[in-house]
Design an enzyme around this catalytic site. Structure first.
Site, mmCIF file in Angstrom:
data_model
loop_
_atom_site.group_PDB
_atom_site.id
_atom_site.type_symbol
_atom_site.label_atom_id
_atom_site.label_comp_id
_atom_site.label_asym_id
_atom_site.label_seq_id
_atom_site.Cartn_x
_atom_site.Cartn_y
_atom_site.Cartn_z
ATOM 1 N N ARG A 160 0.834 -1.198 0.000
ATOM 2 C CA ARG A 160 0.000 0.000 0.000
ATOM 3 C C ARG A 160 0.871 1.251 0.000
ATOM 4 N NH1 ARG A 160 -4.486 -0.908 4.610
ATOM 5 N NH2 ARG A 160 -3.935 1.270 5.003
ATOM 6 N N ARG A 171 0.356 8.109 10.936
ATOM 7 C CA ARG A 171 -0.869 7.358 11.241
ATOM 8 C C ARG A 171 -0.902 6.941 12.707
ATOM 9 N NH1 ARG A 171 -0.569 3.129 6.620
ATOM 10 N NH2 ARG A 171 -2.450 2.241 7.539
HETATM 11 P P1 ADP Z 1 -5.119 0.250 8.706
HETATM 12 O O1 ADP Z 1 -5.724 -1.111 8.459
HETATM 13 O O2 ADP Z 1 -3.688 0.282 8.362
HETATM 14 O O3 ADP Z 1 -5.389 0.738 10.091
HETATM 15 P P2 ADP Z 1 -7.235 1.213 7.001
HETATM 16 O O4 ADP Z 1 -7.162 0.394 5.789
HETATM 17 O O5 ADP Z 1 -8.275 0.861 8.014
HETATM 18 O O6 ADP Z 1 -5.795 1.245 7.690
HETATM 19 O O7 ADP Z 1 -7.429 2.737 6.628
HETATM 20 C C1 ADP Z 1 -6.584 3.377 5.699
HETATM 21 C C2 ADP Z 1 -6.862 4.864 5.698
HETATM 22 O O8 ADP Z 1 -8.230 5.097 5.305
HETATM 23 C C3 ADP Z 1 -6.715 5.551 7.043
HETATM 24 O O9 ADP Z 1 -5.363 5.924 7.306
HETATM 25 C C4 ADP Z 1 -7.629 6.760 6.863
HETATM 26 O O10 ADP Z 1 -7.008 7.747 6.054
HETATM 27 C C5 ADP Z 1 -8.777 6.186 6.040
HETATM 28 N N1 ADP Z 1 -9.855 5.675 6.911
HETATM 29 C C6 ADP Z 1 -10.218 4.383 7.085
HETATM 30 N N2 ADP Z 1 -11.236 4.282 7.951
HETATM 31 C C7 ADP Z 1 -11.512 5.541 8.365
HETATM 32 C C8 ADP Z 1 -12.448 6.114 9.276
HETATM 33 N N3 ADP Z 1 -13.312 5.340 9.980
HETATM 34 N N4 ADP Z 1 -12.430 7.456 9.443
HETATM 35 C C9 ADP Z 1 -11.601 8.247 8.748
HETATM 36 N N5 ADP Z 1 -10.687 7.778 7.886
HETATM 37 C C10 ADP Z 1 -10.638 6.443 7.676
#
Ligand code: ADP
Ligand code: ADP
Ligand code: ZN
Length: 216
Positions: A160, A171
């Site tokens: 990613r 993050r």
């Molecule tokens: P990870 O699994 O690494 O924690 P995600 O795939 O869940 O990351 O999310 C990737 C990105 O998508 C986040 O860094 C954010 O920018 C956005 N994102 C995902 N879910 C949310 C949410 N509930 N609110 C705001 N942004 C979100």
């Protein structure tokens, strides 16, 4: 069962979500996957979300909440769902609660996969994902059976764009400031279950399954 998964980036939410959703036959709803699909299809939502995601920032609540409400209104969520990556702010958690309350429902359990920040960088930089089905692998801890290919659908796995050292640090900051308060939010409602995410993938899943079994 209505389950939400909390935890820092790289805690193993996506990995566990897949296992739980298969075992309990409930839909796995990942806001990250929904955003990435919209980005690859260049939809208006994807265009708006991309700038935030690439910087490691949260997509604004208004956009995110509407998407989740639309998804939860679908028929396959009637007997339960597993939310992976939502809520990420107190405002999102309150919106979810209001939405469920309209149907006399609540979240059954909020599972927090707890992993100290010193584990996160290695997990994130070694992560490879399947852009087609969302499966998550790790070059060292959970490699695909055939190098570079998704076990489930055979597609090439990719890294990613937001899994670089620089963005991961941002993050983690965002998680600590905006998402970590949700642990107290769900604890106060007696819905929080914390699992030690430094165990093996199988042991984390075993602990979560035992907890879900005890709540059913
Ligand atoms: P990870 O699994 O690494 O924690 P995600 O795939 O869940 O990351 O999310 C990737 C990105 O998508 C986040 O860094 C954010 O920018 C956005 N994102 C995902 N879910 C949310 C949410 N509930 N609110 C705001 N942004 C979100
Ligand atoms: P999240 O959705 O919380 O961001 P993922 O499920 O994508 O996390 O996992 C992040 C990375 O860590 C992936 O490369 C995954 O294969 C790996 N991983 C997940 N759980 C574990 C674990 N218990 N031990 C070691 N590595 C793990
Ligand atoms: Zn796949």
């Amino acid at each position: 069962m209505r389950i939400i998964l909390l935890g820092p980036p790289g805690a193993g939410k996506g990995t566990q979500a897949k296992l739980v959703s298969e075992k309990y036959s409930i839909p796995h709803i990942s806001t990250g996957d929904i955003f990435r699909k919209n980005i690859s299809e260049k939809t208006p939502l994807g265009v708006k979300a991309k700038g935030y995601i690439d910087k490691g920032l949260l997509v604004p609540d208004e956009l995110t909440i509407d998407i989740v409400k639309d998804r939860l209104a679908k028929d396959d969520c009637i007997s339960g769902f597993l939310l992976d990556g939502f809520p990420r702010t107190v405002k999102q958690a309150e919106a979810l609660e209001d939405f469920l309350r309209n149907d006399n429902q609540t979240v059954d359990t909020a599972l927090l996969i707890d992993v100290p920040s010193e584990f996160i960088l290695e997990r994130m930089t070694g992560r490879r994902v399947c852009p087609s089905c969302g499966a998550s692998y790790h070059m060292k801890f959970n490699p695909p059976k055939i190098e570079g290919k998704c076990d489930d659908c055979g597609n090439d796995v990719i890294q990613r764009k937001d899994d670089t050292e620089e963005t991961v640090k941002d993050r983690i900051d965002v998680y600590e400031k905006q998402t970590q308060p949700l642990a107290d939010y769900y604890k106060a409602k007696d819905q929080l279950f914390v699992v030690d995410g430094t165990q093996s993938i199988g042991d984390v899943f075993k602990t979560i399954s035992e907890h879900i079994g005890s709540r059913k």
